[in-house]
Design a protein around this motif. Structure first.
Motif, PDB file in Angstrom:
ATOM      1  N   GLY A 114     -36.505  -3.396  -1.336  1.00 47.76           N
ATOM      2  CA  GLY A 114     -36.382  -4.524  -0.419  1.00 47.76           C
ATOM      3  C   GLY A 114     -36.888  -4.231   0.973  1.00 47.76           C
ATOM      4  O   GLY A 114     -37.570  -3.237   1.221  1.00 47.76           O
ATOM      5  N   ALA A 115     -36.511  -5.090   1.915  1.00 47.84           N
ATOM      6  CA  ALA A 115     -37.138  -5.128   3.232  1.00 47.84           C
ATOM      7  C   ALA A 115     -36.645  -4.073   4.207  1.00 47.84           C
ATOM      8  O   ALA A 115     -37.358  -3.716   5.139  1.00 47.84           O
ATOM      9  CB  ALA A 115     -36.915  -6.517   3.853  1.00 47.84           C
ATOM     10  N   ALA A 116     -35.424  -3.556   4.044  1.00 48.27           N
ATOM     11  CA  ALA A 116     -34.843  -2.659   5.051  1.00 48.27           C
ATOM     12  C   ALA A 116     -34.256  -1.411   4.412  1.00 48.27           C
ATOM     13  O   ALA A 116     -33.070  -1.129   4.562  1.00 48.27           O
ATOM     14  CB  ALA A 116     -33.780  -3.408   5.846  1.00 48.27           C
ATOM     15  N   PRO A 117     -35.066  -0.625   3.707  1.00 46.44           N
ATOM     16  CA  PRO A 117     -34.514   0.509   2.960  1.00 46.44           C
ATOM     17  C   PRO A 117     -33.910   1.600   3.833  1.00 46.44           C
ATOM     18  O   PRO A 117     -32.833   2.130   3.513  1.00 46.44           O
ATOM     19  CB  PRO A 117     -35.721   1.035   2.175  1.00 46.44           C
ATOM     20  N   VAL A 118     -34.563   1.973   4.916  1.00 51.09           N
ATOM     21  CA  VAL A 118     -34.048   3.043   5.768  1.00 51.09           C
ATOM     22  C   VAL A 118     -32.761   2.596   6.450  1.00 51.09           C
ATOM     23  O   VAL A 118     -31.760   3.327   6.496  1.00 51.09           O
ATOM     24  CB  VAL A 118     -35.100   3.452   6.816  1.00 51.09           C
ATOM     25  N   GLN A 119     -32.767   1.388   6.957  1.00 48.07           N
ATOM     26  CA  GLN A 119     -31.596   0.875   7.658  1.00 48.07           C
ATOM     27  C   GLN A 119     -30.383   0.784   6.733  1.00 48.07           C
ATOM     28  O   GLN A 119     -29.281   1.224   7.084  1.00 48.07           O
ATOM     29  CB  GLN A 119     -31.907  -0.507   8.250  1.00 48.07           C
ATOM     30  N   ARG A 120     -30.596   0.219   5.546  1.00 51.76           N
ATOM     31  CA  ARG A 120     -29.473   0.069   4.615  1.00 51.76           C
ATOM     32  C   ARG A 120     -28.977   1.420   4.104  1.00 51.76           C
ATOM     33  O   ARG A 120     -27.778   1.618   3.888  1.00 51.76           O
ATOM     34  CB  ARG A 120     -29.894  -0.815   3.435  1.00 51.76           C
ATOM     35  N   ALA A 121     -29.879   2.364   3.919  1.00 52.53           N
ATOM     36  CA  ALA A 121     -29.478   3.698   3.470  1.00 52.53           C
ATOM     37  C   ALA A 121     -28.598   4.376   4.517  1.00 52.53           C
ATOM     38  O   ALA A 121     -27.579   5.000   4.182  1.00 52.53           O
ATOM     39  CB  ALA A 121     -30.711   4.549   3.178  1.00 52.53           C
ATOM     40  N   LEU A 122     -28.959   4.254   5.788  1.00 51.62           N
ATOM     41  CA  LEU A 122     -28.157   4.868   6.841  1.00 51.62           C
ATOM     42  C   LEU A 122     -26.799   4.179   6.974  1.00 51.62           C
ATOM     43  O   LEU A 122     -25.766   4.845   7.149  1.00 51.62           O
ATOM     44  CB  LEU A 122     -28.903   4.826   8.166  1.00 51.62           C
ATOM     45  N   THR A 196     -30.651  -0.284  -6.264  1.00 57.87           N
ATOM     46  CA  THR A 196     -29.883  -0.917  -5.199  1.00 57.87           C
ATOM     47  C   THR A 196     -30.873  -1.678  -4.321  1.00 57.87           C
ATOM     48  O   THR A 196     -32.078  -1.441  -4.369  1.00 57.87           O
ATOM     49  CB  THR A 196     -29.131   0.120  -4.352  1.00 57.87           C
ATOM     50  N   PHE A 197     -30.354  -2.592  -3.529  1.00 56.90           N
ATOM     51  CA  PHE A 197     -31.249  -3.500  -2.817  1.00 56.90           C
ATOM     52  C   PHE A 197     -30.948  -3.510  -1.320  1.00 56.90           C
ATOM     53  O   PHE A 197     -29.798  -3.382  -0.893  1.00 56.90           O
ATOM     54  CB  PHE A 197     -31.141  -4.910  -3.401  1.00 56.90           C
ATOM     55  N   ALA A 198     -32.014  -3.650  -0.537  1.00 53.59           N
ATOM     56  CA  ALA A 198     -31.938  -3.547   0.923  1.00 53.59           C
ATOM     57  C   ALA A 198     -32.417  -4.840   1.557  1.00 53.59           C
ATOM     58  O   ALA A 198     -33.587  -4.970   1.923  1.00 53.59           O
ATOM     59  CB  ALA A 198     -32.784  -2.368   1.401  1.00 53.59           C
ATOM     60  N   ALA A 199     -31.510  -5.789   1.690  1.00 54.29           N
ATOM     61  CA  ALA A 199     -31.866  -7.074   2.282  1.00 54.29           C
ATOM     62  C   ALA A 199     -32.243  -6.906   3.746  1.00 54.29           C
ATOM     63  O   ALA A 199     -31.776  -5.989   4.429  1.00 54.29           O
ATOM     64  CB  ALA A 199     -30.690  -8.037   2.165  1.00 54.29           C
ATOM     65  N   LYS A 200     -33.093  -7.775   4.230  1.00 51.71           N
ATOM     66  CA  LYS A 200     -33.502  -7.771   5.624  1.00 51.71           C
ATOM     67  C   LYS A 200     -32.278  -7.887   6.526  1.00 51.71           C
ATOM     68  O   LYS A 200     -31.339  -8.629   6.242  1.00 51.71           O
ATOM     69  CB  LYS A 200     -34.457  -8.947   5.886  1.00 51.71           C
ATOM     70  N   LEU A 201     -32.271  -7.142   7.625  1.00 47.85           N
ATOM     71  CA  LEU A 201     -31.150  -7.174   8.552  1.00 47.85           C
ATOM     72  C   LEU A 201     -31.194  -8.419   9.432  1.00 47.85           C
ATOM     73  O   LEU A 201     -32.255  -8.920   9.784  1.00 47.85           O
ATOM     74  CB  LEU A 201     -31.172  -5.940   9.446  1.00 47.85           C
TER      75      LEU A 201
END
Length: 306
Positions: A114-122, A196-201
Motif C-alpha cells: 500500500g501507500a505508506a509502508p514505512v510509516q505504518r511499519a514504524l 498486511t496493508f499500509a493505508a495512506k496516512l
C-alpha cells in the motif's frame, strides 16, 4: 535497456539517478507541479527536478490515463520502472513495455502493501524495515518478487529518515534487477505469508494519544514524522510535535501532563514521559519546546490532549 521511469517524491530520485547512469531513459513520468509552502508556490516534484537536471524527457500527469498510455506505448520501451508515483498502472499500459513493469516498494513484501509502508511499519513498532523489487501486476503490490533487502533502522529514526536510507538501498537493488532482466538471468518468486496493508496516512493519524504507553506514543511520532506530522492540543490550541525522544529516567507524569525542564518539555504518557525538544504552535514557526513553554508561562496544571 530502454526504460520509462515513473515516480514523484524524493525517495524515487536515487533510483532514477542510478538507472540513468546505465540505461536509456526514454521518458520520466511524474505528477504535476503542486503548491508547496505557506505561499503555496507551484513546485515541480523532486523527480521532475532531477529529470530536468539529467536532461531527460518529462511527462507530467496526475494519472496514467489513455493519453499517457498512448504516449508511453509509442516510446517502445523494454521495461517500466515505478517508484512511489502515486497512481495505478492498469492495462493496457501494464503490458506495454516488452518486459512489463517492476516496482520498488519500501517494505519486505507481503508486509505493508500500500501507500505508506514505512510509516505504518514504524507505527506498528517494527524493528526491521526493508525494500522489495517486484513484478507489477493488477493486484495491489502482489506480484512476484525479484529481490528484497532488510534494513535495521535506529530506534529513534523517523519515517523521513528511514525512508531516506531505504531509498538509497533500494536504488541499488533496483539497478541490479534491471541488469538481470536485461541479461536474461532475473528470477522472481511468489510472495509468501499473510499480507498486511499500509493505508495512506491522514492528519488524524498524527494525533498523539497520551494515555498509551510511551513505546506506542513514540512509535506513532516516528511513523508520522515529517508527514502528516505529530500533533496534540494544549489549552485548546493545536501544537505540532517536531522533535521528541523517550525520557525513561524522567519523573513520571500523568498522561498528557506537561512539565518543562532545562532541555526539554516532558509530556506524560501511560508509562514514562516523552521529551519534546521542538514544536510548532498554530500560526507560528518551529521553535524550541522549552522556549515555547516559558512563553506560555506553563505549569504542571496544563494538559496535552486531543
Amino acid at each position: 535497456m530502454r526504460l520509462v521511469f515513473t515516480g514523484t517524491p524524493a525517495a524515487a530520485v536515487p533510483t532514477l539517478r542510478r538507472l540513468a547512469a546505465s540505461h536509456d531513459i526514454a521518458a520520466v513520468v511524474t505528477r504535476p507541479d503542486a503548491p508547496l509552502g505557506r505561499r503555496r508556490v507551484l513546485t515541480a516534484s523532486p523527480v521532475a527536478q532531477a529529470a530536468e537536471e539529467l536532461g531527460l524527457p518529462i511527462i507530467k500527469a496526475a494519472r496514467l490515463d489513455d493519453a499517457v498510455t498512448a504516449e508511453i506505448t509509442a516510446l517502445e520501451v523494454d521495461l517500466g520502472v515505478i517508484v512511489a508515483y502515486g497512481g495505478l498502472v492498469r492495462e493496457p499500459l501494464l503490458s506495454a513495455p516488452r518486459a512489463g513493469w517492476i516496482n520498488l516498494h519500501f517494505s519486505l513484501l507481503p508486509a505493508w502493501r500500500g501507500a505508506a509502508p514505512v510509516q505504518r511499519a514504524l507505527i506498528a513498532g517494527d524493528a526491521v524495515l526493508g525494500a522489495s523489487v517486484f513484478q507489477l501486476v493488477a493486484e495491489l503490490d502482489a506480484g512476484d518478487v525479484f529481490a528484497t533487502h532488510a534494513v535495521d533502522v535506529p530506534e529513534t529514526a523517523t519515517a523521513g529518515e528511514a525512508l531516506e536510507a531505504l531509498a538509497s538501498e533500494g536504488a541499488g537493488i533496483t539497478a541490479d534487477v534491471v541488469s538481470s532482466i536485461a541479461d536474461g538471468t532475473a528470477l522472481a518468486v511468489p510472495q509468501e505469508g499473510e499480507p498486511t496493508f499500509a493505508a495512506k496516512l491522514t492528519l488524524a493519524d498524527g494525533l498523539l494519544d497520551w494515555n498509551q504507553p510511551l513505546d506506542a506514543v513514540f512509535a506513532r511520532f516516528r511513523g508520522v514524522t515529517p508527514e502528516p506530522g505529530a500533533h496534540t492540543t494544549v489549552a485548546g490550541q493545536p501544537l505540532k510535535v517536531l522533535e521528541a525522544a523517550p525520557a525513561p529516567d524522567a519523573e513520571t507524569l500523568a498522561p498528557g501532563r506537561l512539565r518543562g525542564t532545562k532541555t526539554a518539555l516532558h509530556i506524560g504518557t501511560g508509562t514514562t514521559p516523552l521529551a519534546v525538544t521542538r514544536v510548532q504552535p498554530a500560526g507560528k514557526g518551529a521553535m524550541n519546546a522549552v522556549d515555547w513553554w516559558r512563553g506560555l508561562r506553563g505549569g504542571d496544571e496544563l494538559v496535552a490532549g486531543a
